[in-house]
Design an enzyme around this catalytic site. Sequence first.
Site, mmCIF file in Angstrom:
data_model
loop_
_atom_site.group_PDB
_atom_site.id
_atom_site.type_symbol
_atom_site.label_atom_id
_atom_site.label_comp_id
_atom_site.label_asym_id
_atom_site.label_seq_id
_atom_site.Cartn_x
_atom_site.Cartn_y
_atom_site.Cartn_z
ATOM 1 N N CYS A 1 -17.123 1.576 -7.628
ATOM 2 C CA CYS A 1 -18.309 1.366 -8.471
ATOM 3 C C CYS A 1 -18.691 2.653 -9.229
ATOM 4 C CB CYS A 1 -19.455 0.908 -7.571
ATOM 5 S SG CYS A 1 -21.088 0.925 -8.320
ATOM 6 N N CYS B 1 -22.262 3.911 -8.833
ATOM 7 C CA CYS B 1 -22.479 4.449 -7.486
ATOM 8 C C CYS B 1 -22.127 5.932 -7.440
ATOM 9 C CB CYS B 1 -21.648 3.689 -6.456
ATOM 10 S SG CYS B 1 -22.087 1.946 -6.309
#
Length: 124
Positions: A44, A47
């Site tokens: 991600c 993230c």
Amino acid sequence: MKKILITFLFTVVSLFAFEELTTDNFQSKIKGKNVIIDFYAVWCPPCKVLNKKLQEFDIIKSDNISIYKVNIDEQLSLAKKYNITKLPSLVYFKDGEAIQTIVGIQSAVELQKSSRKIFELEQE
């Protein structure tokens, strides 16, 4: 080539700057504390950005706040338990109880403001 390797190593190390929680140690780590848990995935990109902001926040945060990480791919049961459906998600815990979830990227200053409000901390 050296620059690429160094950048790669820094990225990998920075993903693991905070202690990872599992179903085995989760409750013992959050009990009786103000805790922010970053639910993330290695794949991600947002993230990774949030992780850098958390590292900046870690320097300025109150001493009575702990930050941990949960990899949703490895700890799917925890992600399901706390209804994590979007990444990145930060779940704020007070005395072992989830009290708020924030989805998305926040700056270090925004993290400081939200943690003060959520944990009802005095301005330092």
